[in-house]
Motif scaffolding. Structure first.
Motif, short mmCIF file in Angstrom:
data_model
loop_
_atom_site.label_atom_id
_atom_site.label_comp_id
_atom_site.label_asym_id
_atom_site.label_seq_id
_atom_site.Cartn_x
_atom_site.Cartn_y
_atom_site.Cartn_z
N HIS A 1 0.82 -1.20 0.00
CA HIS A 1 0.00 0.00 0.00
C HIS A 1 0.85 1.26 0.00
N ASP A 2 2.10 1.12 -0.51
CA ASP A 2 2.98 2.27 -0.57
C ASP A 2 2.56 3.24 -1.66
N ASP A 3 3.10 4.43 -1.56
CA ASP A 3 3.01 5.40 -2.64
C ASP A 3 3.55 4.73 -3.91
N PRO A 4 2.99 4.99 -5.09
CA PRO A 4 3.45 4.30 -6.31
C PRO A 4 4.95 4.45 -6.56
N GLU A 5 5.51 5.63 -6.30
CA GLU A 5 6.95 5.81 -6.54
C GLU A 5 7.76 4.89 -5.63
N ILE A 6 7.38 4.79 -4.38
CA ILE A 6 8.09 3.91 -3.44
C ILE A 6 7.93 2.46 -3.88
N TYR A 7 6.73 2.09 -4.26
CA TYR A 7 6.45 0.72 -4.69
C TYR A 7 7.33 0.34 -5.88
N PHE A 8 7.37 1.19 -6.91
CA PHE A 8 8.15 0.86 -8.10
C PHE A 8 9.66 0.95 -7.85
N ASN A 9 10.09 1.85 -6.97
CA ASN A 9 11.50 1.88 -6.58
C ASN A 9 11.88 0.57 -5.89
N ASN A 10 11.02 0.10 -5.00
CA ASN A 10 11.27 -1.18 -4.31
C ASN A 10 11.36 -2.33 -5.31
N LEU A 11 10.44 -2.36 -6.27
CA LEU A 11 10.49 -3.41 -7.29
C LEU A 11 11.81 -3.38 -8.06
N MET A 12 12.25 -2.20 -8.45
CA MET A 12 13.48 -2.08 -9.23
C MET A 12 14.69 -2.49 -8.41
N ILE A 13 14.73 -2.12 -7.15
CA ILE A 13 15.84 -2.51 -6.27
C ILE A 13 15.94 -4.03 -6.20
N GLU A 14 14.80 -4.69 -6.07
CA GLU A 14 14.82 -6.14 -6.02
C GLU A 14 15.17 -6.74 -7.38
N GLN A 15 14.64 -6.17 -8.47
CA GLN A 15 14.95 -6.71 -9.80
C GLN A 15 16.43 -6.57 -10.13
N LEU A 16 17.04 -5.46 -9.72
CA LEU A 16 18.46 -5.27 -9.95
C LEU A 16 19.31 -6.14 -9.03
N GLY A 17 18.70 -6.64 -7.98
CA GLY A 17 19.42 -7.50 -7.03
C GLY A 17 20.29 -6.74 -6.06
N ILE A 18 20.11 -5.42 -5.97
CA ILE A 18 21.00 -4.61 -5.12
C ILE A 18 20.43 -4.37 -3.73
N GLY A 19 19.27 -4.91 -3.47
CA GLY A 19 18.67 -4.76 -2.15
C GLY A 19 17.46 -5.67 -2.05
N MET A 20 16.83 -5.61 -0.91
CA MET A 20 15.65 -6.43 -0.70
C MET A 20 14.66 -5.66 0.15
N ILE A 21 13.43 -6.00 0.00
CA ILE A 21 12.38 -5.42 0.81
C ILE A 21 12.14 -6.37 1.97
N TRP A 22 12.24 -5.85 3.17
CA TRP A 22 12.08 -6.70 4.34
C TRP A 22 10.63 -7.16 4.45
N LYS A 23 10.46 -8.46 4.50
CA LYS A 23 9.12 -9.05 4.59
C LYS A 23 9.04 -9.98 5.80
N GLY A 24 9.74 -9.59 6.85
CA GLY A 24 9.69 -10.36 8.08
C GLY A 24 10.79 -11.40 8.22
N GLU A 25 11.74 -11.41 7.28
CA GLU A 25 12.83 -12.38 7.36
C GLU A 25 13.66 -12.14 8.63
N SER A 26 14.25 -13.20 9.11
CA SER A 26 15.16 -13.07 10.26
C SER A 26 16.46 -12.45 9.79
N LEU A 27 17.24 -11.96 10.73
CA LEU A 27 18.54 -11.39 10.40
C LEU A 27 19.42 -12.42 9.70
N ALA A 28 19.37 -13.67 10.15
CA ALA A 28 20.17 -14.73 9.52
C ALA A 28 19.77 -14.91 8.06
#
Length: 72
Positions: A1-28
């Motif tokens: 439910h993010d702002d569209p710009e944030i949503y698409f920035n997040n998608l691009m970061i994940e597609q480029l493989g340079i970051g990830m969106i935290w979805k509850g994963e553990s630190l490990a």
């Protein structure tokens, strides 16, 4: 439910493989993915330098605008 710009920035970061969106994963789980993200960041940095010769996108854009303006 993010702002569209944030949503698409997040998608691009994940597609480029340079970051990830935290979805509850553990630190490990996050730390397991960092080597691949680092490799993707290094590859992206090399490609930017090969293509543009700088990380200063503002300077590149300004130069292109100036060149375009002077051609008119």
């Amino acid at each position: 439910h993010d702002d569209p710009e944030i949503y698409f920035n997040n998608l691009m970061i994940e597609q480029l493989g340079i970051g990830m969106i935290w979805k509850g994963e553990s630190l490990a789980e996050i730390l397991e993915r960092t080597p691949e993200m680092r490799r993707c960041c290094a590859r992206l940095k090399r490609e930017i330098m090969r293509r543009w010769g700088t990380f200063d996108g503002n300077a590149v854009a300004a130069a292109r605008f100036a060149e375009d303006f002077l051609r008119r």
